[in-house]
Design an enzyme around this catalytic site. Structure first.
Site, PDB file in Angstrom:
ATOM      1  N   ARG A  60       1.865 -12.070   5.002  1.00  0.00           N
ATOM      2  CA  ARG A  60       3.646 -12.204   4.843  1.00  0.00           C
ATOM      3  C   ARG A  60       4.358 -11.856   5.895  1.00  0.00           C
ATOM      4  O   ARG A  60       5.754 -12.002   5.928  1.00  0.00           O
ATOM      5  CB  ARG A  60       3.894 -11.386   3.522  1.00  0.00           C
ATOM      6  CG  ARG A  60       3.401 -11.800   2.464  1.00  0.00           C
ATOM      7  CD  ARG A  60       3.587 -11.017   1.039  1.00  0.00           C
ATOM      8  NE  ARG A  60       4.815 -11.610   0.883  1.00  0.00           N
ATOM      9  CZ  ARG A  60       5.564 -11.319  -0.298  1.00  0.00           C
ATOM     10  NH1 ARG A  60       5.022 -10.406  -1.124  1.00  0.00           N
ATOM     11  NH2 ARG A  60       6.857 -11.455  -0.611  1.00  0.00           N
TER      12      ARG A  60
ATOM     13  N   ARG B 110      13.493  -2.180  -9.338  1.00  0.00           N
ATOM     14  CA  ARG B 110      11.945  -2.594  -9.250  1.00  0.00           C
ATOM     15  C   ARG B 110      11.590  -2.632 -10.568  1.00  0.00           C
ATOM     16  O   ARG B 110      12.155  -2.093 -11.571  1.00  0.00           O
ATOM     17  CB  ARG B 110      11.266  -1.288  -8.634  1.00  0.00           C
ATOM     18  CG  ARG B 110      12.002  -0.906  -7.200  1.00  0.00           C
ATOM     19  CD  ARG B 110      11.569  -1.876  -6.203  1.00  0.00           C
ATOM     20  NE  ARG B 110      10.057  -2.235  -5.928  1.00  0.00           N
ATOM     21  CZ  ARG B 110       9.207  -1.249  -5.169  1.00  0.00           C
ATOM     22  NH1 ARG B 110       9.897  -0.621  -4.602  1.00  0.00           N
ATOM     23  NH2 ARG B 110       8.101  -1.627  -5.062  1.00  0.00           N
TER      24      ARG B 110
ATOM     25  N   HIS C 197      -3.882 -15.555   9.922  1.00  0.00           N
ATOM     26  CA  HIS C 197      -2.777 -14.776   9.684  1.00  0.00           C
ATOM     27  C   HIS C 197      -3.219 -13.250  10.336  1.00  0.00           C
ATOM     28  O   HIS C 197      -2.717 -12.291  10.333  1.00  0.00           O
ATOM     29  CB  HIS C 197      -2.777 -14.248   8.526  1.00  0.00           C
ATOM     30  CG  HIS C 197      -2.496 -15.397   7.486  1.00  0.00           C
ATOM     31  ND1 HIS C 197      -1.382 -16.310   7.417  1.00  0.00           N
ATOM     32  CD2 HIS C 197      -3.399 -15.875   6.533  1.00  0.00           C
ATOM     33  CE1 HIS C 197      -1.621 -17.119   6.708  1.00  0.00           C
ATOM     34  NE2 HIS C 197      -2.651 -17.139   6.197  1.00  0.00           N
TER      35      HIS C 197
ATOM     36  N   PRO D  47       0.915  -1.279   0.054  1.00  0.00           N
ATOM     37  CA  PRO D  47      -0.006  -0.070   0.000  1.00  0.00           C
ATOM     38  C   PRO D  47       0.921   1.270   0.019  1.00  0.00           C
ATOM     39  O   PRO D  47       1.814   1.240   0.705  1.00  0.00           O
ATOM     40  CB  PRO D  47      -0.845  -0.371   1.409  1.00  0.00           C
ATOM     41  CG  PRO D  47      -0.776  -1.641   1.714  1.00  0.00           C
ATOM     42  CD  PRO D  47       0.559  -1.973   1.094  1.00  0.00           C
ATOM     43  N   GLU D  48       0.733   2.294  -0.886  1.00  0.00           N
ATOM     44  CA  GLU D  48       1.275   3.540  -1.057  1.00  0.00           C
ATOM     45  C   GLU D  48       0.235   4.423  -0.343  1.00  0.00           C
ATOM     46  O   GLU D  48      -0.644   4.270   0.274  1.00  0.00           O
ATOM     47  CB  GLU D  48       1.586   3.609  -2.369  1.00  0.00           C
ATOM     48  CG  GLU D  48       2.537   2.601  -2.876  1.00  0.00           C
ATOM     49  CD  GLU D  48       2.843   2.955  -4.671  1.00  0.00           C
ATOM     50  OE1 GLU D  48       2.797   4.138  -5.058  1.00  0.00           O
ATOM     51  OE2 GLU D  48       3.131   1.832  -5.169  1.00  0.00           O
TER      52      GLU D  48
ATOM     53  N   LYS E  73       3.595   6.282   4.188  1.00  0.00           N
ATOM     54  CA  LYS E  73       2.850   5.159   4.060  1.00  0.00           C
ATOM     55  C   LYS E  73       2.370   4.428   5.670  1.00  0.00           C
ATOM     56  O   LYS E  73       2.096   3.251   5.538  1.00  0.00           O
ATOM     57  CB  LYS E  73       3.758   4.072   3.218  1.00  0.00           C
ATOM     58  CG  LYS E  73       4.188   4.409   1.924  1.00  0.00           C
ATOM     59  CD  LYS E  73       4.983   3.306   1.240  1.00  0.00           C
ATOM     60  CE  LYS E  73       5.470   3.712   0.053  1.00  0.00           C
ATOM     61  NZ  LYS E  73       6.685   2.928  -0.461  1.00  0.00           N
TER      62      LYS E  73
END
EC number: 3.2.2.23
Length: 274
Positions: A112, A264, A93, A2-3, A60
């Site tokens: 993750r 990237r 999770h 997420p930005e 962020k």
């Protein structure tokens, strides 16, 4: 990851669900998420009894404002928050649960396990890592063409690497850097120091416009991102280059290409960008 637009959307949808609620307990199932204080028990103990007074965003990062402390949360790749009744079973999770006195819970899930949480006294939070290192907000007056130009002329890096640097401007990631550079007509791999003053001004203008539009549209859902209410963003429908390898450019029809810049995956139009 997420930005800025996605984190801002999460902030806006989450705030009314938690403001005014008092923390009764904190349950931690994956201690590695806790970065300050490192002791999970100390982390939990200092928040118990405090009430959520607000929720801000810096780059962020989410910044939960409590009575005395601030909780700084970075979602990294897959982190997300949800509010649920304590009677509802935990989803897989779920790694941290903030239990409120009204019987509801703020639950942090992270497939993750890359997310991080720091707690500091409110007056210290902006001066301590991770917030202390951040550059200006792109939608604030502190981020100007002059500021961008000053950083560009002092680096040997590519313009994309410069914009990904959170000490230069806070909140930009792969999606919005690629989109801003396309809109500005600048190749991602160009040396930042090679940009003319007019290109710097145009790039600054497009960065601000791109982020502003993405915030209004609730961010981009290109993988798994949804807001606190489970809703997808809409800006992905406005993307010019990101995730469109091989598809025709919306402006000139040339196939969008993908390469690697600054480590990237990078999308660009070889005709529209110079």
């Amino acid at each position: 990851m997420p930005e800025l637009p996605e984190v801002e959307t999460i902030r806006r949808t989450l705030l009314p669900l938690i403001v005014g609620k008092t923390i009764e307990d904190v349950r931690i199932f994956w201690p590695n998420i806790i970065r300050h204080p490192r002791d999970p028990e100390a982390f939990a103990a200092r928040m118990i009894g405090q009430t959520v007074r607000g929720l801000e965003r810096r780059g962020k990062f989410l910044k939960f404002l409590l009575d005395r402390d601030a909780l700084i949360s970075h979602l990294r790749m897959e982190g997300r928050y949800a509010v649920a009744s304590a009677l509802e079973p935990l989803e897989p999770h779920t790694h941290v649960v903030f239990c409120f006195t009204d019987g509801s819970e703020l639950r942090y899930r992270d497939v993750r396990k890359f997310g991080t949480m720091h707690v500091y006294a409110k007056e210290e939070a902006d001066r301590r890592p991770p917030l202390a290192e951040l550059g200006p907000e792109p939608l604030s007056p502190a981020f100007s063409p002059a500021v961008l130009a000053e950083r560009a002329v002092k680096t040997k890096r590519s313009v994309k690497a410069l914009l990904l640097d959170q000490t230069v401007v806070a909140g930009f990631g792969n999606i919005y850097v690629d989109e801003s550079l396309f809109r500005a007509g600048i190749l991602p791999g160009r040396p930042a120091a090679s940009l003319s003053s007019k290109e710097i001004e145009r790039l600054h203008e497009e960065m601000v416009a791109t982020i502003g539009e993405a915030v209004m549209k609730g961010g981009s859902t290109v993988r798994t991102y949804v807001n606190t209410q489970g809703e997808a963003g809409a800006f992905q429908h406005s993307l010019f280059v990101y995730g469109r390898k091989g598809e025709p450019c919306k402006r000139c029809g040339t196939p969008i290409e993908k390469t690697v810049v600054a480590g990237r995956g990078t999308h660009y139009c070889p005709r529209c960008q110079r």
